[in-house]
Motif scaffolding. Structure first.
Motif, mmCIF file in Angstrom:
data_model
loop_
_atom_site.group_PDB
_atom_site.id
_atom_site.type_symbol
_atom_site.label_atom_id
_atom_site.label_comp_id
_atom_site.label_asym_id
_atom_site.label_seq_id
_atom_site.Cartn_x
_atom_site.Cartn_y
_atom_site.Cartn_z
ATOM 1 N N ALA A 43 25.437 -19.447 1.068
ATOM 2 C CA ALA A 43 26.121 -18.706 0.282
ATOM 3 C C ALA A 43 25.363 -18.841 -1.098
ATOM 4 C CB ALA A 43 27.366 -19.300 0.382
ATOM 5 N N ILE A 200 33.975 -8.829 -2.339
ATOM 6 C CA ILE A 200 34.676 -9.443 -0.936
ATOM 7 C C ILE A 200 35.132 -8.160 -0.082
ATOM 8 C CG2 ILE A 200 35.300 -11.741 -1.813
ATOM 9 C CD1 ILE A 200 38.074 -10.672 -1.797
ATOM 10 N N ASN A 205 31.602 -10.602 4.650
ATOM 11 C CA ASN A 205 32.053 -11.883 4.733
ATOM 12 C C ASN A 205 31.825 -13.036 5.884
ATOM 13 O OD1 ASN A 205 33.098 -11.389 2.225
ATOM 14 N ND2 ASN A 205 35.164 -10.770 3.071
ATOM 15 N N PRO A 207 30.023 -15.735 7.819
ATOM 16 C CA PRO A 207 29.551 -17.098 7.231
ATOM 17 C C PRO A 207 27.738 -17.055 7.575
ATOM 18 C CG PRO A 207 31.444 -17.482 8.453
ATOM 19 C CD PRO A 207 31.206 -16.131 8.550
ATOM 20 N N GLU A 211 28.239 -13.911 3.090
ATOM 21 C CA GLU A 211 29.399 -14.766 2.362
ATOM 22 C C GLU A 211 28.823 -15.078 0.969
ATOM 23 O OE1 GLU A 211 32.572 -17.563 4.458
ATOM 24 O OE2 GLU A 211 30.645 -18.905 4.004
ATOM 25 N N LEU A 215 33.238 -17.009 -2.691
ATOM 26 C CA LEU A 215 34.248 -16.496 -1.655
ATOM 27 C C LEU A 215 34.351 -18.008 -0.843
ATOM 28 C CD1 LEU A 215 35.972 -15.048 0.258
ATOM 29 C CD2 LEU A 215 34.006 -14.532 1.643
ATOM 30 N N LEU A 216 33.213 -18.789 -0.895
ATOM 31 C CA LEU A 216 33.061 -19.868 -0.003
ATOM 32 C C LEU A 216 33.952 -21.136 -0.817
ATOM 33 C CD1 LEU A 216 32.014 -21.476 2.466
ATOM 34 C CD2 LEU A 216 30.182 -22.045 1.177
#
Lengths: 261, 293
Positions: A43, A200, A205, A207, A211, A215-216
């Motif tokens: 991320a 977003i 999004n 992972p 991402e 957002l994480l």
């Protein structure tokens, strides 16, 4: 004076300090383990890497826009000048849904791009597009006043001394506006790294793939993993402070140089 | 003879002008690129918001906005903006006054600290208040035990919004007040005016347009803030959803038209803000010219 410090402390300083106090509860090993875990690392890499690319693009396109707005006359110039501020004024969630609808596969731009085999929405490319949208006005608005106030005499002198246009642009104009350009670039980068709302919706999004770090943080918070959220936030905050520091240095050096001109 | 002379002068002049700008083709290319970029990145998304909002007709648009959830989001957004902008207006004035009218060590540091919220990701702005007031913290547990809600309620949303809009008013006023110096206030006070009277009758009129400008930008951001508010709001339907949060919820539920209907109100706010801003900038420029004379 006391009121200023109290207000500043209550709203800004104490809450931010809380972040570092929370991190201090973690041992260095724990902190390191969180920050270097695969998902966090991906991320952070995505956020910083794409922000750098977006800031570089903003620099180029921002300069094109600024040059056209300041140096040329064309129909609609004042209107285009005014709408450069739209990414500042438009709520980020609105920008997010609008860009997503625009670049989705059935969207006005997404459809022709899909025909070319380019997928924008729900890929890292979409994140990059949203970051460019949100960050290019910083370049325009920091460079514009400096380019406007640049004295025409400097260029005239250079021409009368036999410089051609290319030389004038590269040797006379660019060095004078370089501090503003660097400041704009740093601001654009800082904004892109921290941006959440406009990214977003278009990001997808996934992972480890699309991402972004902010957002994480939100995901970790919703899982009540406060330590994880805090550790990521501290890394991002450190980067933000670094950017502020760099901007300050640039401006101080530019000010120190200014009287000599 | 004279004609040939002037023709030569005109040509020389043109050659000089050519050297002061780019070749015609480069000029046109740069203009085309700038216009194309701004059209794709700004005009199209803006037009799309309204096109999507009205794609099922005006009746459906009005119905989407008349929905109780939409109504409560509008009311919440207006309430939050009124409180946050009010706070930042009062304290922004105080901070700008303290910084511009008094000399003290650490002034530059203070200015940087005021600008700090601009450099912090909105998500982190929300996070710090969750850490401070969440049930896991001592303060949060104490407040919850006494049934004082901060998070997932109006106070939390106001705090997060106040944080992200913190610099707007002060940063517009500080350069303006620094430039004006303290002479006029000193004159008023030496003529017998009280400090408060000097502020109301001398300082305030001088910074009027800058102040309105700061409030305008502060308000636009307060009404449109998404990331910070999203973290602290808890997304309770009909209760803690602001307009930007409602846009997200509707969009994720595939109520695309309704999402864009709410979004169109926010987009309208942005457009109105920019129009008023353009008018104010002209006023500010006029004020500067008048002072220079």
């Amino acid at each position: 004076m006391g009121l200023t410090l109290t207000w500043l402390s209550l709203i800004v300083l104490i809450p931010l300090a809380g972040l570092f106090i929370q991190t201090a509860d973690l041992s260095p090993a724990e902190f390191w383990a969180i920050v270097t875990s695969r998902r966090t690392l991906n991320a952070l890499k995505l956020s910083f890497g794409l922000s750098l690319a977006a800031a570089a693009t903003s620099l180029v396109m921002g300069m094109v826009v600024v040059w056209a707005l300041v140096r040329y006359r064309f129909p609609g110039r004042r209107l285009f000048d005014a709408i450069v501020d739209i990414p500042f004024a438009l709520p980020t969630a609105v920008a997010g849904v609008a860009l997503t609808a625009l670049f989705a596969e059935q969207g006005w731009l997404g459809a022709p791009l899909a025909a070319l085999g380019i997928k924008v929405a729900f890929t890292p490319l979409g994140i990059y597009v949203a970051m460019v949208f949100i960050s290019f006005p910083f370049v325009v608005r920091t460079v514009q006043p400096v380019l406007q106030d640049l004295e025409a005499e400097l260029e005239e002198v250079a021409v009368s001394l036999g410089a051609n246009r290319w030389h004038v642009v590269v040797r006379v104009i660019l060095p004078s506006i370089a501090p503003a350009i660097l400041t704009g670039l740093a601001l654009a980068f800082a904004r892109a790294v921290g941006e959440y709302g406009s990214v977003i919706f278009i990001a997808g999004n996934l992972p480890n793939v699309s991402e972004i770090a902010p957002l994480l943080i939100v995901i970790r918070l919703s899982e009540y993993r406060y330590a994880d959220a805090t550790a990521i936030a501290v890394v991002m905050l450190a980067a933000a402070f670094l950017v502020i520091f760099v901007i300050n240095r640039i401006q101080r050096r530019a000010q120190a140089r200014a009287p000599a001109l | 003879m004279a004609e040939a002379e002037s023709a030569r002068a005109v040509r020389a002049c043109e050659a000089r002008n050519d050297a002061l700008t780019e070749p015609r083709l480069v000029r046109l290319g740069i203009i085309a690129l700038a216009v194309a970029f701004l059209t794709v990145f700004i005009v199209l998304p803006l037009v799309l918001v309204f096109a999507q909002a009205f794609r099922e007709g005006i009746a459906a648009y009005i119905a989407a906005l008349a929905d109780p959830e939409a109504q409560s989001a509008v009311v919440l957004t207006l309430t939050v903006a009124a409180i946050s902008v009010g706070l930042n207006l009062v304290f922004g004035l105080v901070m700008a006054w303290a910084i511009a009218k008094f000399e003290f060590a650490g002034r530059t540091l203070l200015i940087s600290l005021i600008d700090l919220p601009f450099s912090v990701s909105p998500v982190i702005a929300g996070l710090v208040f969750v850490l401070l007031f969440g049930a896991q913290s001592a303060l949060g547990a104490w407040l919850i035990a006494r049934d004082i809600p901060i998070l997932f309620a109006l106070p939390g949303i106001v705090l997060a919004t106040t944080f992200v809009t913190f610099p707007f008013v002060a940063r517009e006023l500080i350069p303006l007040m620094l430039q004006q110096g303290t002479q006029e206030e000193e004159a008023a006070i030496s003529l017998g005016a009280s400090g408060w009277r000097a502020f109301v009758r001398v300082t305030l009129p001088n910074i009027k347009w800058g102040l309105i400008y700061g409030i305008l930008l502060c308000n636009a951001r307060a009404m449109g803030e998404f990331g910070a508010v999203s973290v602290v709001s808890g997304h309770i339907r009909g209760e803690t959803n602001t307009m930007p949060l409602l846009v997200e919820i509707l969009y994720n539920e595939y109520q695309i038209m309704a999402a864009f209907a709410v979004a169109s109100l926010l987009a309208l706010l942005a457009v109105v803000t920019l129009v008023v801003k353009a008018v104010l900038e002209r006023r500010l420029a006029e004020g500067r010219r008048q002072r220079d004379h």
